[in-house]
Design a protein around this motif. Sequence first.
Motif, PDB file in Angstrom:
ATOM      1  N   LEU A   1     -31.617  34.099  64.360  1.00  0.00           N
ATOM      2  CA  LEU A   1     -31.867  33.517  65.677  1.00  0.00           C
ATOM      3  C   LEU A   1     -30.800  33.952  66.678  1.00  0.00           C
ATOM      4  O   LEU A   1     -31.115  34.267  67.841  1.00  0.00           O
ATOM      5  CB  LEU A   1     -31.903  31.988  65.568  1.00  0.00           C
ATOM      6  N   ALA A   2     -29.541  33.966  66.234  1.00  0.00           N
ATOM      7  CA  ALA A   2     -28.471  34.425  67.113  1.00  0.00           C
ATOM      8  C   ALA A   2     -28.638  35.908  67.449  1.00  0.00           C
ATOM      9  O   ALA A   2     -28.390  36.339  68.582  1.00  0.00           O
ATOM     10  CB  ALA A   2     -27.116  34.182  66.457  1.00  0.00           C
ATOM     11  N   PHE A   3     -29.082  36.692  66.482  1.00  0.00           N
ATOM     12  CA  PHE A   3     -29.324  38.121  66.711  1.00  0.00           C
ATOM     13  C   PHE A   3     -30.346  38.321  67.823  1.00  0.00           C
ATOM     14  O   PHE A   3     -30.145  39.120  68.749  1.00  0.00           O
ATOM     15  CB  PHE A   3     -29.812  38.759  65.408  1.00  0.00           C
ATOM     16  N   LEU A   4     -31.445  37.584  67.766  1.00  0.00           N
ATOM     17  CA  LEU A   4     -32.480  37.707  68.792  1.00  0.00           C
ATOM     18  C   LEU A   4     -32.008  37.174  70.138  1.00  0.00           C
ATOM     19  O   LEU A   4     -32.377  37.704  71.198  1.00  0.00           O
ATOM     20  CB  LEU A   4     -33.742  36.966  68.351  1.00  0.00           C
ATOM     21  N   GLY A   5     -31.189  36.128  70.090  1.00  0.00           N
ATOM     22  CA  GLY A   5     -30.671  35.587  71.339  1.00  0.00           C
ATOM     23  C   GLY A   5     -29.713  36.520  72.032  1.00  0.00           C
ATOM     24  O   GLY A   5     -29.705  36.624  73.270  1.00  0.00           O
TER      25      GLY A   5
ATOM     26  N   LEU B   1     -38.047  45.174  65.235  1.00  0.00           N
ATOM     27  CA  LEU B   1     -36.826  44.472  64.826  1.00  0.00           C
ATOM     28  C   LEU B   1     -36.961  42.965  65.057  1.00  0.00           C
ATOM     29  O   LEU B   1     -36.481  42.156  64.250  1.00  0.00           O
ATOM     30  CB  LEU B   1     -35.623  45.020  65.581  1.00  0.00           C
ATOM     31  N   ALA B   2     -37.588  42.590  66.151  1.00  0.00           N
ATOM     32  CA  ALA B   2     -37.795  41.169  66.424  1.00  0.00           C
ATOM     33  C   ALA B   2     -38.658  40.535  65.341  1.00  0.00           C
ATOM     34  O   ALA B   2     -38.363  39.433  64.850  1.00  0.00           O
ATOM     35  CB  ALA B   2     -38.435  40.989  67.795  1.00  0.00           C
ATOM     36  N   LEU B   3     -39.713  41.237  64.962  1.00  0.00           N
ATOM     37  CA  LEU B   3     -40.574  40.724  63.899  1.00  0.00           C
ATOM     38  C   LEU B   3     -39.810  40.617  62.587  1.00  0.00           C
ATOM     39  O   LEU B   3     -39.941  39.626  61.851  1.00  0.00           O
ATOM     40  CB  LEU B   3     -41.788  41.647  63.729  1.00  0.00           C
TER      41      LEU B   3
END
Length: 474
Positions: free
Chosen positions: A336-340, A349-351
């Motif tokens: 979650l932090a990576f996507l944020g 990558l998001a998936l």
Amino acid sequence: MGGMSAIIDNAPYTSFHRRLALACSGGPLLDGYILSVVGVALIGMTPELGLSTAEVSLIGAAALIGMFVGGALFGMLTDKIGREVMYTADLLVIAACSVGSFWVTDVWAIVALRFVLGMAIAADYPIATSLLAEWLPVKDRGRLLGKQIIAWYAGAVLAFGVGYLFLRIGGTGSWRWMLASSAVLCLFFLVVRRGSPESPLWLAQHGRDREAVELVRRHLGREVTAEELRGSPAEGGERLDAGSVRALFSPAYRRRTMFCGLFFLCQVAPLFAMLTFGPAILGSFGMPGGTVMETLGTGLISLVFLLGCYPALRAIDRHGRRPTIIWSFALMIVPLAFLGLWPTAPAVLALFALCAYAFLCGGPNVLDWTYPNELFPTSIRATAVGFATSVSRIGAAVGTYLLPLALSGVGIGPTMLMAAGLTAVGLLVSVRWAEETRGVGLDQSAVAATAPAVPAPTERQPAVPRAARSVGRA
């Protein structure tokens, strides 16, 4: 020694337990299906009914708000009037609301039906999980209670599969059939639940001794007295009024009450928002829009949620409940932090990151109903499950309502960082309050927090004197 540990905790695992576990999985499976299929139905519902962003959010949150009301209300009623009484009625209500959804013509009719659906689903959680917990042998309890959440994800995966088929065959106008399709599942579980027995522990505590003893003899092939099933206050904790909310917040139990509600909330708030509006989240990362790719992507995430539960089931029995929930929450923060921090990440990558989060959610997932059923006694067990469900649905409803507004207002990056922050709160709550109940008999794990919990005595190993017992805490 409480009779419950000697007779039920050490009973052999049989086809009776398998059928009961299947019957009890109906509520979670329907929950996963109903809360997920609406995300696909909204693809066609939104343009046909001219829904605004706020109305879409309200439809997404309506069932969760209903679950908040239903969990609190029916948990208490289940402890007062029995597990079996509402075991069939709630499925009939779900079926009626599902069929009624086919005929809706305005947003408020949909909201009202989904609110009632949520109430009926929430009623099933304290009924079914407390009934199952009170029949299970100790060695199988964690695994089979944990598998109830697997049924939830199976329902979610099925919903996206059915939604995809409806979109391919009937186009976006098939959204009414999607909402009505859950009635078929209700009919299946109505058949499976025929003949399911009441909890002998609840019967014994309410003076129905002959029925309790006969049920144990019939389904487990064991002889037991009602006094053994009731146990003693010294072993099963103080006698509490059935369905007492006040008891949940007594000095003995309020820490457990807060723990079960808060960790559940911190887990499901991002989860429900992600499953309800998965296509919109993937669209924010550039996933090809329309009706197919985003739906299949969200279905894949739901499947990974399910798969992540299997190693977690092994972990709670091999390593314990406490380390499993702590490490799971800690690792869930990372994707979650990576996507944020990288809101422009490629869609692939998001998936992948969302799938990683889904897989790591397995620990809290399998403990959602395991912990509240193990940490509270028979007289308030369903009340505790209902309360934890209600608290979790506050977070889920708020998260589901705010997510589309956050996506359009602040963007995907801050939205994911907020989800990571809430997950971090779940980690802190677990580090502070999570207890270890692995291998502990149901009557002893439910002993008030001020008293020690002990491993369940087996038929080959006599009970340890109370003076030598140690607290079942990691």
